[in-house]
Design a protein around this motif. Structure first.
Motif: not given
Length: 296
Positions: A208-225, A245-256
């Motif tokens: 189940s490891k590949e299917k276990t998900m976590e949420v990125c604290d920066i952009c909110g996208n799901f990632m495989s744990e 990815g565009r979503q992560h890079r965009a929110w990284d800029q916004i938070r900084k």
């Protein structure tokens, strides 16, 4: 020709000459005005091709002047804010950056950007919290717990393995290689026995490891744990795709940028001495209902 015809011809000639002189005078006046005010003097300012854009013009992107345009960085992401028709003019930005900080405070653009970015971040963070709760619940349902008796056996074997490994190290340091190797062999046998007892849980976790998900604290996208722990090219490729990815890079800029604005004035944030009803304020209000900072 008769006298009347001659008089009429002369009159028409004088009239043509008069009109020609009037047109010439008008053209001369127009040329002078063009030289003084430009050829587009009668064209609305925002429609002029050769217009000199000022930083405080109504159609200038005030947030971009301050270092970050949320509409621009979030374009084509899951948090896209929609159409944005504000001007981003380098000359206007140079003019803005040349102002002393006290003068910038009077316009309040940085203060408005702080408020808008906080609104966006709060919306996304609310979505992140909801998704983390959901992921935590789903991950807990996947866990397999050993029975009490089996867990006791596993703990006892783990203790024995540790003792054998420690003994093997001591014997090896003393130069007694044969006994050291024997101790290591015994430890390896116990490791296999321990794995056999734990196998149901270990198998379930691995499957189940590949299917276990976590949420990125920066952009909110799901990632495989499992990708963070895995040491293979496929997992690394997925991580690279996420962080680049565009979503992560965009929110990284916004938070900084948000952190930068909050840190101004010893952590008090940007001053705001004016700008009531500013363009940035109207932009923020207009976008309030349409922004999609958070998502399910």
């Amino acid at each position: 020709p008769s006298r009347e015809e001659e008089y009429s011809g002369e009159a028409r000639g004088r009239g043509a000459m008069g009109r020609s002189a009037a047109v010439s005078a008008k053209d001369a006046m127009a040329a002078q005005l063009n030289e003084l005010m430009g050829k587009e003097r009668d064209v609305p300012v925002d429609q002029r091709e050769n217009r000199v854009v000022k930083f405080d013009d109504e159609d200038v992107d005030k947030f971009w002047l301050c270092g970050l345009s949320p509409h621009e960085v979030l374009k084509h992401t899951r948090s896209d804010l929609g159409a944005h028709d504000k001007i981003q003019d380098e000359g206007a930005k140079t003019e803005w950056e040349a102002l002393p900080q006290e003068k910038k405070d009077e316009y309040g653009y940085e203060h408005e950007l702080l408020r808008f970015l906080e609104q966006l971040a709060n919306g996304l963070d609310a979505g992140i919290r909801r998704n983390k709760e959901r992921v935590s619940s789903e991950n807990a349902a996947r866990k397999v717990t050993l029975s009490k008796d089996t867990q006791m056996q596993v703990d006892a074997i783990a203790k024995e393995i540790a003792e054998l490994q420690s003994r093997a190290e001591t014997l090896g340091a003393e130069g007694n290689l044969d006994e050291s190797m024997a101790a290591m062999k015994s430890a390896e046998l116990l490791v296999a026995k321990k794995d056999a007892l734990e196998n149901p849980a270990a198998f379930a976790v691995a499957a189940s490891k590949e299917k276990t998900m976590e949420v990125c604290d920066i952009c909110g996208n799901f990632m495989s744990e499992g990708d963070k722990e895995a040491k293979n090219e496929a997992a690394q490729a997925r991580l690279d795709e996420h962080f680049n990815g565009r979503q992560h890079r965009a929110w990284d800029q916004i938070r900084k940028k948000l952190a930068e604005l909050r840190a101004m004035n010893d952590g008090k944030g940007p001053n705001r001495k004016g700008a009531a009803g500013s363009d940035a304020d109207r932009d923020r209000g207009r976008d309030r209902d349409s922004h999609r900072g958070g998502y399910e």
